[in-house]
Design a protein around this motif. Sequence first.
Motif, mmCIF file in Angstrom:
data_model
loop_
_atom_site.group_PDB
_atom_site.id
_atom_site.type_symbol
_atom_site.label_atom_id
_atom_site.label_comp_id
_atom_site.label_asym_id
_atom_site.label_seq_id
_atom_site.Cartn_x
_atom_site.Cartn_y
_atom_site.Cartn_z
ATOM 1 N N THR A 53 -0.108 3.155 24.700
ATOM 2 C CA THR A 53 -1.047 3.307 23.496
ATOM 3 C C THR A 53 -0.184 3.255 22.336
ATOM 4 N N SER A 54 -0.946 2.660 21.044
ATOM 5 C CA SER A 54 -0.296 2.691 19.902
ATOM 6 C C SER A 54 0.176 4.089 19.460
ATOM 7 N N GLY A 55 -0.752 5.300 19.725
ATOM 8 C CA GLY A 55 -0.567 6.468 19.108
ATOM 9 C C GLY A 55 -1.008 6.547 17.830
ATOM 10 N N ARG A 56 -1.641 5.725 17.257
ATOM 11 C CA ARG A 56 -1.772 5.928 15.818
ATOM 12 C C ARG A 56 -3.119 6.109 15.491
ATOM 13 N N ASN A 57 -3.598 7.528 15.639
ATOM 14 C CA ASN A 57 -4.847 7.922 15.445
ATOM 15 C C ASN A 57 -5.175 8.418 14.331
ATOM 16 N N GLU A 58 -4.292 8.386 13.376
ATOM 17 C CA GLU A 58 -4.395 9.073 11.983
ATOM 18 C C GLU A 58 -4.457 7.870 10.887
ATOM 19 N N LEU A 59 -5.401 7.623 10.340
ATOM 20 C CA LEU A 59 -5.550 6.426 9.483
ATOM 21 C C LEU A 59 -4.278 6.609 8.262
ATOM 22 N N ALA A 60 -4.114 7.882 7.783
ATOM 23 C CA ALA A 60 -2.833 7.980 6.838
ATOM 24 C C ALA A 60 -1.474 7.447 7.142
ATOM 25 N N PHE A 61 -1.201 7.391 8.357
ATOM 26 C CA PHE A 61 -0.107 6.734 8.718
ATOM 27 C C PHE A 61 0.268 5.288 8.961
ATOM 28 N N HIS A 62 -0.976 4.733 9.188
ATOM 29 C CA HIS A 62 -1.119 3.199 9.687
ATOM 30 C C HIS A 62 -0.114 2.370 8.895
ATOM 31 N N PRO A 68 0.715 -1.038 -0.072
ATOM 32 C CA PRO A 68 -0.081 0.189 -0.135
ATOM 33 C C PRO A 68 0.673 1.080 0.014
ATOM 34 N N GLU A 69 0.171 2.378 -0.314
ATOM 35 C CA GLU A 69 0.918 3.761 -0.212
ATOM 36 C C GLU A 69 1.151 3.843 1.136
ATOM 37 N N MET A 70 2.288 4.583 1.345
ATOM 38 C CA MET A 70 2.929 4.948 2.807
ATOM 39 C C MET A 70 3.256 6.155 2.647
ATOM 40 N N ARG A 71 3.350 7.124 4.036
ATOM 41 C CA ARG A 71 3.978 8.263 4.082
ATOM 42 C C ARG A 71 5.084 8.120 4.933
#
Length: 467
Positions: free
Chosen positions: A299-308, A192-195
């Motif tokens: 916590t995972s700290g991953r609240n923004e889908l764009a950076f999963h 998948p695309e990633m940032r």
Amino acid sequence: MAFARRQCEGMADASVTHDREAKRFPLSFTQEWFLTMDKGDDAGPFSSRYLTGFALRITGSVDLTMLQGALDDVVARHELLRTLVVRDADPGYQMVYPPCQVPLEVRNLPPVTGKSRDMVIQELLVEAEGGSMSAREVPLLRALLCRFDDRDSVLFLTVHHSVSDGWSVGVILRDLGAFYEARASGAEPKLPEMRQYREYVEWQRASAASTDDDGALRYWADKLDGAREFVMPTDHGHPQRYSQPYSMHVFSIDADTMAAAAALAKATRGTLFVVVLSAIYILANQITGATDLTVDAVTSGRNELAFHNTMGLFLNVLPFRTEIADCTSFRDVVRKTRETFIDAMANELPAGLLEQTFPDYIRSREDPRMAQFLISDTSSQDGEMILPIAEGAKGLDERLLQDAETHDLPGGGTVWYLSMEPDGPLSGGMQFNRDEFEQSTVQGWSAGLKQILASAVRDSDLDWRQL
């Protein structure tokens, strides 16, 4: 490939800040938080022993050239694996270096008698836990392939924890499998695309400018007013510097107890973690007598889908404060804990920002008789992992089966790891240092938690003070 390694080593030292090929970027809030705990190369979050990793059991013949290439592809895709934090600057920053080769060690294991291969793997896991890796050299990823024979091997991947977390290890493994498969087939990797992590830092800092408008700071100002972080009383005080490695005390809670806990979680519209946290509140009360309890959890700290799909240091630590004095039963404690959990997660802010803005709640760490306490839920979110390496690479349960030496903790104290799988037992580990705690003390705490949870879920309407 030899040139790639020389190139990597030539840029290894973080003091080389003006290298024309490296690029400089600001730090994330988590990286800045890690800097506040920096104690040099021998302790703290940049210690050579602050590591994380994973193991894969591989069936079939592994092509070493393809494996090396796939590992290098992962480092080329994810900048943070070739990024060094420059810690002696004010303010600190990160330097991103060009792609370079991943160190890959291949070890042919001799035949052993009277010992299963699974036991050999467990011994290798213990060895990996006690390993080291400099945070001043890129890449911050290394690999060890141990071969029983041509068709049975184990791949150990180790990453420095200053650039990675549990979620990121899953990203690395997925990408490694995709790159290996692509090299084997000659096709483009299916990813998948990633940032990049530096893009996350840019987004995070832009978002922080509007934090005051969304009520999160106001929530924490009220929630942490008068709060004191729960810390564990030590047996020997908190030393300036540890004289020995950390240890891991391994324990478990049986499947029947956890099934009853899951049923209680469903009945109270909560989660299994909330039920276990409720039991930890009661254990904390038994240890200290306090009823106004603030327990830290990762916590995972991953609240923004764009950076999963981004590999990086996203983990966060939140204080969960619950007053249980007015609760009658364990069920009441679970309900209040659920409210705490929902509100805290809805208003999540970086740990470093909370500690800087509300320093009073962490004053209890200053007591040399006490040690910091942290919960980390390591439950798998992906189920069984099978990667397309050789004829198949299966993710192994890397939890230790017995007490052993382990990697360092950045802030000292103790961390309780809790892995709660569906329809199974809880597998736990307490990471501690013998300079602070006796083994018997830690064993007593794990036994206490098991007793509290077993009694509580057997009859959740019992007075929690009687558990």
